[in-house]
Design a protein around this motif. Structure first.
Motif, short mmCIF file in Angstrom:
data_model
loop_
_atom_site.label_atom_id
_atom_site.label_comp_id
_atom_site.label_asym_id
_atom_site.label_seq_id
_atom_site.Cartn_x
_atom_site.Cartn_y
_atom_site.Cartn_z
N LEU A 1 60.03 -51.67 -14.68
CA LEU A 1 60.73 -52.12 -13.32
C LEU A 1 60.05 -51.69 -12.02
O LEU A 1 60.58 -51.94 -11.13
CB LEU A 1 61.96 -51.31 -13.23
N ALA A 2 58.66 -51.30 -12.13
CA ALA A 2 57.80 -51.11 -10.95
C ALA A 2 57.69 -52.52 -10.24
O ALA A 2 57.93 -52.61 -8.85
CB ALA A 2 56.69 -50.52 -11.36
N VAL A 3 57.16 -53.57 -10.78
CA VAL A 3 57.06 -54.76 -10.30
C VAL A 3 58.37 -55.34 -9.64
O VAL A 3 58.54 -55.68 -8.55
CB VAL A 3 56.41 -56.04 -11.03
N PRO A 4 59.56 -55.57 -10.51
CA PRO A 4 60.79 -55.93 -10.02
C PRO A 4 61.10 -55.00 -8.73
O PRO A 4 61.79 -55.79 -7.67
CB PRO A 4 61.69 -55.78 -10.97
N PHE A 5 61.08 -53.97 -8.70
CA PHE A 5 61.35 -52.88 -7.39
C PHE A 5 60.52 -53.26 -6.27
O PHE A 5 61.02 -53.31 -5.12
CB PHE A 5 61.13 -51.48 -7.97
N LEU A 6 59.06 -53.62 -6.44
CA LEU A 6 58.31 -54.09 -5.43
C LEU A 6 58.64 -55.42 -4.83
O LEU A 6 58.57 -55.41 -3.65
CB LEU A 6 56.90 -54.04 -5.73
N LEU A 7 59.06 -56.22 -5.66
CA LEU A 7 59.55 -57.68 -5.22
C LEU A 7 60.95 -57.66 -4.72
O LEU A 7 61.26 -58.74 -3.73
CB LEU A 7 59.46 -58.61 -6.50
N ASP A 8 61.95 -56.97 -5.28
CA ASP A 8 63.19 -57.14 -4.78
C ASP A 8 63.35 -56.79 -3.20
O ASP A 8 62.61 -55.73 -2.76
CB ASP A 8 64.06 -56.10 -5.45
N PRO A 9 64.42 -57.47 -2.50
CA PRO A 9 64.52 -57.17 -1.11
C PRO A 9 65.15 -55.84 -0.81
O PRO A 9 65.82 -55.28 -1.86
CB PRO A 9 65.36 -58.23 -0.66
N ALA A 10 65.13 -55.14 0.44
CA ALA A 10 65.78 -54.15 0.79
C ALA A 10 67.20 -54.10 0.31
O ALA A 10 67.81 -52.77 0.05
CB ALA A 10 65.62 -53.35 1.80
N ASP A 11 67.99 -55.04 0.50
CA ASP A 11 69.26 -55.06 0.21
C ASP A 11 69.80 -54.87 -1.16
O ASP A 11 70.93 -54.49 -1.64
CB ASP A 11 70.32 -56.22 0.86
N LYS A 12 68.68 -54.91 -1.98
CA LYS A 12 68.90 -54.68 -3.42
C LYS A 12 68.09 -53.33 -3.84
O LYS A 12 68.10 -52.97 -5.09
CB LYS A 12 68.23 -55.78 -4.15
N GLY A 13 67.59 -52.61 -3.16
CA GLY A 13 67.04 -51.46 -3.20
C GLY A 13 65.75 -51.47 -3.27
O GLY A 13 65.08 -50.46 -3.56
N GLY A 14 65.07 -52.58 -3.31
CA GLY A 14 63.55 -52.89 -3.45
C GLY A 14 62.69 -52.65 -2.11
O GLY A 14 63.45 -52.40 -1.11
N LEU A 15 61.50 -52.93 -2.30
CA LEU A 15 60.74 -52.78 -1.05
C LEU A 15 60.35 -54.18 -0.36
O LEU A 15 59.64 -54.30 0.66
CB LEU A 15 59.05 -52.42 -1.41
N GLY A 16 60.66 -55.23 -1.07
CA GLY A 16 60.74 -56.47 -0.47
C GLY A 16 59.34 -57.15 -0.14
O GLY A 16 58.98 -57.86 0.68
N LEU A 17 58.31 -56.57 -1.12
CA LEU A 17 56.96 -57.29 -0.86
C LEU A 17 56.78 -58.77 -1.45
O LEU A 17 57.65 -59.08 -2.26
CB LEU A 17 56.05 -56.40 -1.68
N SER A 18 55.69 -59.49 -0.89
CA SER A 18 55.61 -60.87 -1.42
C SER A 18 54.76 -60.66 -2.67
O SER A 18 54.37 -59.78 -3.11
CB SER A 18 54.87 -61.71 -0.43
N THR A 19 54.90 -61.83 -3.28
CA THR A 19 54.11 -61.72 -4.82
C THR A 19 52.57 -61.59 -4.42
O THR A 19 51.86 -60.64 -5.22
CB THR A 19 54.17 -63.16 -5.54
N GLU A 20 51.92 -61.98 -3.30
CA GLU A 20 50.60 -61.77 -2.90
C GLU A 20 50.48 -60.11 -2.73
O GLU A 20 49.39 -59.63 -3.07
CB GLU A 20 50.19 -62.47 -1.87
N GLN A 21 51.31 -59.62 -1.91
CA GLN A 21 51.24 -58.18 -1.62
C GLN A 21 51.43 -57.33 -3.00
O GLN A 21 50.65 -56.42 -2.91
CB GLN A 21 52.51 -57.90 -0.60
N VAL A 22 52.14 -57.96 -4.02
CA VAL A 22 52.38 -57.03 -5.13
C VAL A 22 50.77 -57.03 -5.93
O VAL A 22 50.51 -56.30 -6.34
CB VAL A 22 53.46 -57.46 -6.03
N GLY A 23 50.23 -58.10 -6.03
CA GLY A 23 49.11 -58.41 -6.35
C GLY A 23 48.02 -57.53 -5.90
O GLY A 23 47.11 -56.95 -6.66
N LEU A 24 48.10 -57.26 -4.50
CA LEU A 24 47.21 -56.60 -3.95
C LEU A 24 47.22 -55.07 -4.28
O LEU A 24 46.52 -54.28 -4.68
CB LEU A 24 47.01 -56.98 -2.57
#
Length: 421
Positions: free
Chosen positions: A248-271
């Motif tokens: 769930l680490a990657v889904p957490f990083l990608l999900d938007p704040a209204d879903k409890g995530g950090l809302g990062l882009s795919t490129e930001q997660v890759g970095l």
């Protein structure tokens, strides 16, 4: 190029473990990002990609055949070619309407090929190195394993995100990524055909009876070990919390704040996760291997168990504070990954210690099979648990799930001199 038994381990360990890691990264991590990008739910991602772990769980069932037939060197080269073909097939399936089902089937083929490659590669590692070299190079093999993770979930995730933006077609972007991986594996197979050494010990295991008898005897020898219940408990429970966090680490990083995530882009997660995090993981692994080679596994076990599990609290903080500062997020991920890399070296050396003996290839495969089972089962339900609890309470639950690892660490028996140079 000259082929010789005396080849330095530096000429083959880096590429061997880079090649061992990539299919695992593709199946267990890259596929998560790919399916998330194409709209698959967290529950389906966690469930179906966790089932892809099954070949690593059951690989002990055919590990004696790898030991009894032909050389580990031949198995390595042939399986790398098969993995390359599987990667190309995934690329071809992605444009299809029912890509999810078909790509999962091909990833299953790749997972079986990769699991068998792991048996041969780990057996080759133990046959080609002395015990003190095995401890010293555990950090090196981990480093290049982690570099493959950087290339996979860092560089390739970033590339997929960039291609998706430029082409407007997510599936086309991922097809290009998989074709690149296929070409890389064909190149690795050709390189290893030339460069892998030929240790005198790399021969089919001697048979004292019929094949079925040898097969059964190999398993019986493992499960008759003293303290086998504690050994299995440690292998299964050491990563109980991490197995669920990882899914769930990657889904957490990608999900938007209204879903409890950090809302990062795919490129930001890759970095952040796939590059900075894996560099930290790599540095931790190098330090862990060096530390064990100097002080021995027994003295290092408890500090390393703490290093693996305590930093999980970073995700509790991130899910609670939901910071938007990318640098703060990167520092937190790096701290968690460094601790995990440092501590995981103890788990790897423990499996090598348990496997030592006349059937070390098959017995190490059995150990890694139980390790995989300890990742697969918790991972399967992690998506459902997260959706019931939300990210914040899920990561608190993950921290509680690390307690059995401490209990088992208190029970294991380790030779005080094992791992020391």
């Amino acid at each position: 190029m000259k082929q010789a038994q005396q080849n330095s381990p530096w000429t083959w360990i880096p590429t061997l473990y880079f090649g061992q890691a990539l299919p695992y990264v593709v199946v267990m991590l890259l596929s998560v990002v790919m399916y998330k990008n194409t709209g698959v739910s967290n529950t389906d991602i966690a469930l179906y990609t966790s089932w892809l772990y099954l070949p690593w769980v059951i690989k002990p069932l055919w590990s004696p055949f790898v030991e009894l037939f032909r050389t580990k060197r031949l198995w390595i080269v042939a399986l790398q070619l098969l993995i390359g073909a599987s990667l190309a097939l995934v690329a071809l399936t992605l444009p299809l309407p029912n890509y999810f089902q078909i790509s999962l089937a091909v990833l299953w083929l790749m997972a079986f090929s990769s699991a068998t490659h792991d048996i041969a590669a780990d057996g080759f590692y133990m046959l080609g190195l002395e015990e003190h070299q095995q401890a010293a190079f555990i950090g090196v093999r981990s480093t290049f394993y982690r570099l493959a993770m950087i290339a996979g979930q860092g560089g390739l995730v970033y590339l997929a995100g960039s291609l998706a933006k430029s082409t407007g077609d997510v599936r086309l972007a991922w097809s290009v990524v998989f074709f690149l991986l296929a070409g890389l594996f064909v190149g690795l197979a050709l390189f290893h055909h030339v460069m892998l050494p030929k240790p005198a010990a790399d021969v089919p295991a001697a048979r004292s009876g019929e094949l079925l008898q040898e097969f059964v005897a190999t398993f019986r020898a493992f499960f008759k070990r003293d303290g086998i219940a504690v050994i299995l408990g440690f292998l299964l429970l050491f990563r109980l919390g991490e197995a669920q966090l990882l899914k769930l680490a990657v889904p957490f990083l990608l999900d938007p704040a209204d879903k409890g995530g950090l809302g990062l882009s795919t490129e930001q997660v890759g970095l952040v996760y796939g590059t900075i995090g894996i560099i930290a993981l790599t540095l931790g692994g190098l330090l862990g291997g060096y530390t064990i080679s100097r002080f021995g596994l027994k003295r290092c076990l408890w500090p390393m168990v703490l290093a693996v599990h305590v930093p999980d609290l970073v995700f509790v903080y991130l899910a609670t504070a939901l910071p938007s500062n990318i640098y703060l997020i990167a520092v937190g991920i790096a701290a968690e990954q460094f601790g995990y890399g440092f501590g995981f070296a103890s788990y790897m050396l423990y499996m090598i210690m348990v496997a030592d003996g006349p059937h070390k290839t098959a017995h190490y495969a059995i150990c890694t099979g139980f390790m995989a089972l300890g990742m697969m089962l918790p991972g399967m339900v992690s998506g459902w648990i997260q959706q019931q609890l939300g990210y914040q309470h899920f990561f608190i639950y993950v921290c509680i799930a690390t307690i059995p690892a401490f209990v088992m660490a208190a029970k294991v028996s380790i030779d005080p001199h094992f791992g020391k140079k």
